[in-house]
Design a protein around this motif. Structure first.
Motif, PDB file in Angstrom:
ATOM      1  N   PHE A  31      59.637 144.209  -7.802  1.00 12.88           N
ATOM      2  CA  PHE A  31      60.721 144.762  -8.628  1.00 12.88           C
ATOM      3  C   PHE A  31      61.681 143.676  -9.106  1.00 12.88           C
ATOM      4  CE2 PHE A  31      64.658 147.021  -9.571  1.00 12.88           C
ATOM      5  CZ  PHE A  31      64.174 148.035 -10.383  1.00 12.88           C
ATOM      6  N   VAL A  68      60.861 141.666 -12.372  1.00 22.02           N
ATOM      7  CA  VAL A  68      60.858 142.305 -13.686  1.00 22.02           C
ATOM      8  C   VAL A  68      61.965 141.673 -14.534  1.00 22.02           C
ATOM      9  CG1 VAL A  68      61.143 144.487 -14.939  1.00 22.02           C
ATOM     10  CG2 VAL A  68      59.957 144.460 -12.733  1.00 22.02           C
ATOM     11  N   SER A  69      61.591 141.156 -15.688  1.00 24.19           N
ATOM     12  CA  SER A  69      62.571 140.499 -16.570  1.00 24.19           C
ATOM     13  C   SER A  69      63.487 141.534 -17.219  1.00 24.19           C
ATOM     14  CB  SER A  69      61.846 139.701 -17.655  1.00 24.19           C
ATOM     15  OG  SER A  69      61.221 140.587 -18.574  1.00 24.19           O
ATOM     16  N   LYS A  70      64.634 141.066 -17.707  1.00 22.59           N
ATOM     17  CA  LYS A  70      65.555 141.955 -18.424  1.00 22.59           C
ATOM     18  C   LYS A  70      64.881 142.514 -19.669  1.00 22.59           C
ATOM     19  CE  LYS A  70      69.828 139.855 -16.800  1.00 22.59           C
ATOM     20  NZ  LYS A  70      71.041 139.131 -17.157  1.00 22.59           N
ATOM     21  N   HIS A  71      64.098 141.681 -20.335  1.00 25.01           N
ATOM     22  CA  HIS A  71      63.361 142.105 -21.527  1.00 25.01           C
ATOM     23  C   HIS A  71      62.376 143.218 -21.169  1.00 25.01           C
ATOM     24  CE1 HIS A  71      60.115 141.705 -24.593  1.00 25.01           C
ATOM     25  NE2 HIS A  71      61.151 141.606 -25.395  1.00 25.01           N
ATOM     26  N   GLY A  72      61.602 142.994 -20.111  1.00 29.89           N
ATOM     27  CA  GLY A  72      60.640 144.004 -19.670  1.00 29.89           C
ATOM     28  C   GLY A  72      61.330 145.289 -19.250  1.00 29.89           C
ATOM     29  N   LEU A  73      62.436 145.144 -18.505  1.00 27.58           N
ATOM     30  CA  LEU A  73      63.185 146.314 -18.046  1.00 27.58           C
ATOM     31  C   LEU A  73      63.743 147.109 -19.220  1.00 27.58           C
ATOM     32  CD1 LEU A  73      64.137 147.873 -15.576  1.00 27.58           C
ATOM     33  CD2 LEU A  73      66.185 146.425 -15.559  1.00 27.58           C
ATOM     34  N   LEU A  74      64.282 146.403 -20.216  1.00 26.33           N
ATOM     35  CA  LEU A  74      64.818 147.068 -21.401  1.00 26.33           C
ATOM     36  C   LEU A  74      63.756 147.925 -22.069  1.00 26.33           C
ATOM     37  CD1 LEU A  74      66.904 147.555 -23.679  1.00 26.33           C
ATOM     38  CD2 LEU A  74      66.041 145.450 -24.750  1.00 26.33           C
ATOM     39  N   LEU A  89      60.930 149.038 -20.801  1.00 31.95           N
ATOM     40  CA  LEU A  89      60.487 150.123 -19.924  1.00 31.95           C
ATOM     41  C   LEU A  89      61.484 151.274 -19.942  1.00 31.95           C
ATOM     42  CD1 LEU A  89      59.022 148.085 -16.950  1.00 31.95           C
ATOM     43  CD2 LEU A  89      57.756 149.435 -18.641  1.00 31.95           C
ATOM     44  N   VAL A  90      62.780 150.945 -19.986  1.00 30.07           N
ATOM     45  CA  VAL A  90      63.813 151.983 -20.093  1.00 30.07           C
ATOM     46  C   VAL A  90      63.683 152.719 -21.421  1.00 30.07           C
ATOM     47  CG1 VAL A  90      66.307 152.375 -20.322  1.00 30.07           C
ATOM     48  CG2 VAL A  90      65.433 150.940 -18.468  1.00 30.07           C
TER      49      VAL A  90
END
Length: 138
Positions: A57, A60-66, A68-69
């Motif tokens: 967990f 997970v990059s900020k880009h990836g998290l964005l 995914l959200v």
């Protein structure tokens, strides 16, 4: 092996439509979506913990998290509208029209992901769009 998982996905999506149509009969569609979401949430996290994937967990990059959200928001909207459509429409019409998403995904993947659009893929998308129009137009 991707196609094996894709076939399983299609089978469970079909089963989802039938089970959801029965389940949403006496339940407000938004409540039905919320109940389904809780089940999915518990199931997904149980799998993550069982496989030890929770350890990743933090990676997970900020880009990836964005993204995914954003994908989660799109999924939620899709489910809310899908359950409402199932509640008031026939599952034999709602589910196929919902699968217009396949053709839209093909088009959007060519535009945003620069994936090659082959003739076979374009014809397949065109047939899906045509089939959707046949179901919608009277």
């Amino acid at each position: 092996m991707w196609w094996f998982y894709a076939l399983l996905s299609a089978f469970f999506a079909a089963l989802t439509a039938i089970l959801a149509k029965i389940g949403v009969a006496d339940v407000p569609s938004n409540l039905a979506t919320a109940i389904r979401t809780i089940v999915i949430l518990v199931l997904a996290w149980a799998i993550v913990f069982a496989r030890g994937e929770y350890k990743s967990f933090g990676a997970v990059s900020k880009h990836g998290l964005l993204f995914l959200v954003l994908s989660g928001i799109a999924t939620g909207c899709s489910w809310i509208f899908y359950f409402k459509a199932l509640q008031i429409g026939k599952v034999s019409q709602v589910a196929p029209v919902d699968k217009l998403s396949v053709a839209l995904t093909i088009i959007l993947s060519a535009i945003f992901l620069h994936e090659a659009l082959t003739w076979k893929t374009a014809i397949g998308a065109g047939l899906i769009i045509t089939g959707t129009l046949v179901l919608i137009l009277k």
